[in-house]
Enzyme design. Structure first.
Site, PDB file in Angstrom:
ATOM      1  N   ARG A  66      -3.810   6.738   0.218  1.00 13.73           N
ATOM      2  CA  ARG A  66      -4.469   7.823   0.987  1.00 13.73           C
ATOM      3  C   ARG A  66      -3.668   8.518   1.914  1.00 13.73           C
ATOM      4  NH1 ARG A  66      -9.958   4.666   2.545  1.00 13.73           N
ATOM      5  NH2 ARG A  66      -8.064   3.580   2.977  1.00 13.73           N
TER       6      ARG A  66
ATOM      7  N   ARG B  27       0.985  -1.226  -0.046  1.00 17.27           N
ATOM      8  CA  ARG B  27       0.120   0.017  -0.137  1.00 17.27           C
ATOM      9  C   ARG B  27       0.923   1.392  -0.024  1.00 17.27           C
ATOM     10  NH1 ARG B  27      -5.694  -0.256   1.798  1.00 17.27           N
ATOM     11  NH2 ARG B  27      -6.406  -2.413   0.821  1.00 17.27           N
TER      12      ARG B  27
ATOM     13  N   ASP C 169      -6.342  -3.410  -7.325  1.00 14.35           N
ATOM     14  CA  ASP C 169      -6.786  -3.879  -6.254  1.00 14.35           C
ATOM     15  C   ASP C 169      -7.034  -5.608  -6.338  1.00 14.35           C
ATOM     16  OD1 ASP C 169      -8.289  -2.688  -3.303  1.00 14.35           O
ATOM     17  OD2 ASP C 169      -9.210  -4.829  -4.180  1.00 14.35           O
TER      18      ASP C 169
ATOM     19  N   ARG D 199      -7.584  11.366  -6.267  1.00 12.02           N
ATOM     20  CA  ARG D 199      -8.859  10.698  -5.773  1.00 12.02           C
ATOM     21  C   ARG D 199     -10.047  11.578  -5.581  1.00 12.02           C
ATOM     22  NH1 ARG D 199     -12.083   7.956  -4.623  1.00 12.02           N
ATOM     23  NH2 ARG D 199     -11.875   6.584  -2.644  1.00 12.02           N
TER      24      ARG D 199
ATOM     25  N   TYR E  12     -14.100 -12.636   0.399  1.00  9.26           N
ATOM     26  CA  TYR E  12     -15.064 -11.468   0.033  1.00  9.26           C
ATOM     27  C   TYR E  12     -16.455 -11.861  -0.659  1.00  9.26           C
ATOM     28  CZ  TYR E  12     -11.466  -8.214   1.786  1.00  9.26           C
ATOM     29  OH  TYR E  12     -10.564  -7.397   2.541  1.00  9.26           O
TER      30      TYR E  12
HETATM   31  O1  CP3 Z   1       0.143   0.497  -3.315  1.00  6.88           O
HETATM   32  C1  CP3 Z   1      -0.445  -0.509  -3.157  1.00  6.88           C
HETATM   33  O2  CP3 Z   1       0.131  -1.441  -2.389  1.00  6.88           O
HETATM   34  C2  CP3 Z   1      -1.054  -0.944  -4.490  1.00  6.88           C
HETATM   35  C3  CP3 Z   1      -2.429  -1.087  -4.691  1.00  6.88           C
HETATM   36  C4  CP3 Z   1      -3.354  -1.949  -3.800  1.00  6.88           C
HETATM   37  C5  CP3 Z   1      -4.696  -1.557  -3.224  1.00  6.88           C
HETATM   38  N1  CP3 Z   1      -5.322  -2.652  -2.940  1.00  6.88           N
HETATM   39  C6  CP3 Z   1      -5.457  -0.059  -3.725  1.00  6.88           C
HETATM   40  C7  CP3 Z   1      -6.580   0.122  -2.741  1.00  6.88           C
HETATM   41  C8  CP3 Z   1      -3.168  -3.210  -3.210  1.00  6.88           C
HETATM   42  C9  CP3 Z   1      -2.070  -4.210  -3.309  1.00  6.88           C
HETATM   43  C10 CP3 Z   1      -4.513  -3.713  -2.603  1.00  6.88           C
HETATM   44  C11 CP3 Z   1      -4.622  -4.980  -2.212  1.00  6.88           C
HETATM   45  C12 CP3 Z   1      -5.672  -5.341  -1.347  1.00  6.88           C
HETATM   46  N2  CP3 Z   1      -7.047  -4.759  -1.465  1.00  6.88           N
HETATM   47  C13 CP3 Z   1      -5.862  -6.328  -0.223  1.00  6.88           C
HETATM   48  C14 CP3 Z   1      -4.534  -7.085   0.008  1.00  6.88           C
HETATM   49  C15 CP3 Z   1      -3.664  -6.420   0.767  1.00  6.88           C
HETATM   50  C16 CP3 Z   1      -4.148  -6.040   2.343  1.00  6.88           C
HETATM   51  O3  CP3 Z   1      -4.063  -4.805   2.555  1.00  6.88           O
HETATM   52  O4  CP3 Z   1      -4.400  -6.683   3.146  1.00  6.88           O
HETATM   53  C17 CP3 Z   1      -7.186  -6.266   0.187  1.00  6.88           C
HETATM   54  C18 CP3 Z   1      -7.499  -7.138   1.374  1.00  6.88           C
HETATM   55  C19 CP3 Z   1      -7.833  -5.419  -0.717  1.00  6.88           C
HETATM   56  C20 CP3 Z   1      -9.333  -4.922  -0.618  1.00  6.88           C
HETATM   57  C21 CP3 Z   1      -9.691  -3.913  -0.147  1.00  6.88           C
HETATM   58  N3  CP3 Z   1      -9.555  -2.622  -1.100  1.00  6.88           N
HETATM   59  C22 CP3 Z   1     -10.315  -3.239   0.919  1.00  6.88           C
HETATM   60  C23 CP3 Z   1     -10.648  -4.097   2.176  1.00  6.88           C
HETATM   61  C24 CP3 Z   1     -10.427  -1.680   0.739  1.00  6.88           C
HETATM   62  C25 CP3 Z   1     -11.224  -0.836   1.452  1.00  6.88           C
HETATM   63  C26 CP3 Z   1     -10.203  -0.603   2.963  1.00  6.88           C
HETATM   64  C27 CP3 Z   1      -9.554   0.905   2.905  1.00  6.88           C
HETATM   65  O5  CP3 Z   1      -8.127   0.671   3.116  1.00  6.88           O
HETATM   66  O6  CP3 Z   1     -10.295   1.683   2.417  1.00  6.88           O
HETATM   67  C28 CP3 Z   1      -9.850  -1.464  -0.454  1.00  6.88           C
HETATM   68  C29 CP3 Z   1      -9.663  -0.048  -1.114  1.00  6.88           C
HETATM   69  C30 CP3 Z   1      -8.154   0.513  -1.566  1.00  6.88           C
HETATM   70  N4  CP3 Z   1      -7.548  -0.652  -2.298  1.00  6.88           N
HETATM   71  C31 CP3 Z   1      -7.525   1.444  -1.103  1.00  6.88           C
HETATM   72  C32 CP3 Z   1      -6.424   1.299  -2.143  1.00  6.88           C
HETATM   73  C33 CP3 Z   1      -5.366   2.366  -2.129  1.00  6.88           C
HETATM   74  C34 CP3 Z   1      -8.339   2.540  -0.214  1.00  6.88           C
HETATM   75  C35 CP3 Z   1      -8.167   3.960  -0.640  1.00  6.88           C
HETATM   76  C36 CP3 Z   1      -9.073   4.511  -1.636  1.00  6.88           C
HETATM   77  O7  CP3 Z   1     -10.348   4.257  -1.576  1.00  6.88           O
HETATM   78  O8  CP3 Z   1      -8.718   5.281  -2.499  1.00  6.88           O
END
Ligand code: CP3
Length: 357
Positions: free
Chosen positions: A42, A38, A87, A51, A163
């Site tokens: 944000r 990540r 994602d 965003r 999920y």
């Molecule tokens: O920089 C990076 O790591 C690359 C981008 C990336 C995202 N998601 C973008 C994202 C990666 C590698 C992921 C993986 C991901 N997504 C996982 C596995 C990694 C982990 O954290 O365990 C999981 C479980 C998800 C599913 C997911 N995506 C959730 C549960 C959420 C919402 C929770 C949150 O953090 O808001 C997301 C949204 C998400 N994916 C965001 C980002 C940057 C949140 C920010 C936004 O809405 O802009």
């Protein structure tokens, strides 16, 4: 038709220049390579600016925007690897389960998978076309990354299945486990389907130019070793094996996995992720010397004052003892309000550390 990979054509493994790729293969490096799960997101003002205009999925749908967001932390932090901005839930879109990222709530899947009929109704997925925007972002990135390796990724079958079954995020994974225990034939059919889709998706990313891949099994620590072995291992193995056959290093990541590490190693991966719940040296000795490890700073430490951060980073590096095959990372993703200067400080502390200090 198979497309040859640049990594295969360049030179023997021992001639690789990138410290990140060298560490994946347990080759010595001058300093420990570092990147962050990540690392785009944000906590960065540049990301928040994009965003404001586009949703998460819209960024992914526009390869030039996804490429730009992927590059933001590379420029700001000086990390040794880039991770593609995407994602783990994107494959849920062509599967037809109705993915939505609701404000403040995380992902929602409007048509969750609960029965054999639901599994049969999942649409076939052709990653090259259905997720072609991801491959386009990878193709765009190879130029501007100028030698910094690009990590592609997917969710592991268990984490993605959770999920799909729960319909969103979960704490107990009760619907998921209930399916495993009460309707194993539905569970196995779903895992067969998902592992094929995810294997094809990773292979497509590698063919498009990803030089390493990570499989995120973020929530697998909810399982006992026995359930992992029976219900998950064969499917993760299928995905990891398909990626490995393309000739790039494979990182296998999970959290809360102390009791699962030997089985996760059996499932596959050149590099195993460790979270902060286990000291790095103990995790590494559970796994054995024949794999590389990635980790394992607690993401919350980044909210501490800099001297505390430095002490914690040094502790991890001392536990690695300069052994080849350590990639520095957090134990899980960067949290939302993390100070950017603290993240940058970690990169510098890792790069400046010498094993004898
Ligand atoms: O920089 C990076 O790591 C690359 C981008 C990336 C995202 N998601 C973008 C994202 C990666 C590698 C992921 C993986 C991901 N997504 C996982 C596995 C990694 C982990 O954290 O365990 C999981 C479980 C998800 C599913 C997911 N995506 C959730 C549960 C959420 C919402 C929770 C949150 O953090 O808001 C997301 C949204 C998400 N994916 C965001 C980002 C940057 C949140 C920010 C936004 O809405 O802009």
């Amino acid at each position: 038709m198979t497309t040859p990979q640049l990594t295969n054509l360049q030179s023997p493994v021992s001639d690789i220049a990138s410290p990140f790729l060298r560490a994946c293969y347990r080759l010595p490096t001058e300093s420990t390579p570092v990147w962050f799960m990540r690392q785009a997101g944000r906590y960065m003002a540049e990301y928040r600016a994009i965003r404001q205009k586009y949703s998460l999925v819209e960024i992914c749908y526009h390869p030039e925007l996804a490429a730009e967001v992927t590059l933001q932390p590379v420029r700001a932090l000086g990390v040794d690897a880039a991770i593609l901005f995407a994602d783990i839930l994107l494959p849920a879109i062509p599967l037809g389960v109705g993915l939505e990222f609701a404000k403040g709530e995380g992902p929602i899947l409007h048509n969750p998978v609960r029965t054999m009929e639901d599994v049969k109704n999942l649409r076939p997925v052709y990653p090259e076309t259905d997720l072609g925007y991801v491959m386009d972002a990878i193709r765009i990135l190879r130029g501007p990354l100028a030698g910094i390796p690009l990590i592609g990724f997917c969710g592991a079958p268990f984490t993605v299945a959770s999920y799909l079954i729960e319909g969103g995020s979960s704490r107990e994974f009760l619907k998921t486990k209930t399916m495993m225990y009460s309707a194993p034939e539905v569970w196995h059919a779903l895992m067969e389907k998902l592992s094929s889709v995810l294997a094809d998706y990773l292979v497509a990313q590698i063919r498009a130019g990803a030089q390493a891949v990570q499989v995120f099994d973020s929530w697998v620590g909810a399982l006992s070793p026995q359930d992992y072995e029976n219900f998950v291992l064969p499917y993760s193995q299928k995905v990891l094996k398909a990626a490995k056959a393309q000739g790039v290093p494979v990182i296998h990541f999970g959290t809360n996995t102390t009791t699962l590490l030997p089985l996760m190693k059996r499932a596959g991966g050149d590099v195993l992720g460790l979270d902060w719940r286990i000291p790095l040296d103990e995790g590494w000795s559970l796994l054995g010397d024949d794999v590389a490890v990635q980790g394992n700073l607690d993401p919350a430490i980044l909210f501490a004052p800099l001297p505390e951060i430095k002490a914690r980073v040094h502790d991890i590096l001392r536990r690695a003892e300069g052994r080849p095959g350590h990639i520095f990372n957090l134990g899980h993703g960067i949290l939302q309000h993390t100070p950017v200067d603290h993240v940058k400080a970690v990169v510098d502390i890792v790069h400046e550390f010498k094993a004898d200090r």
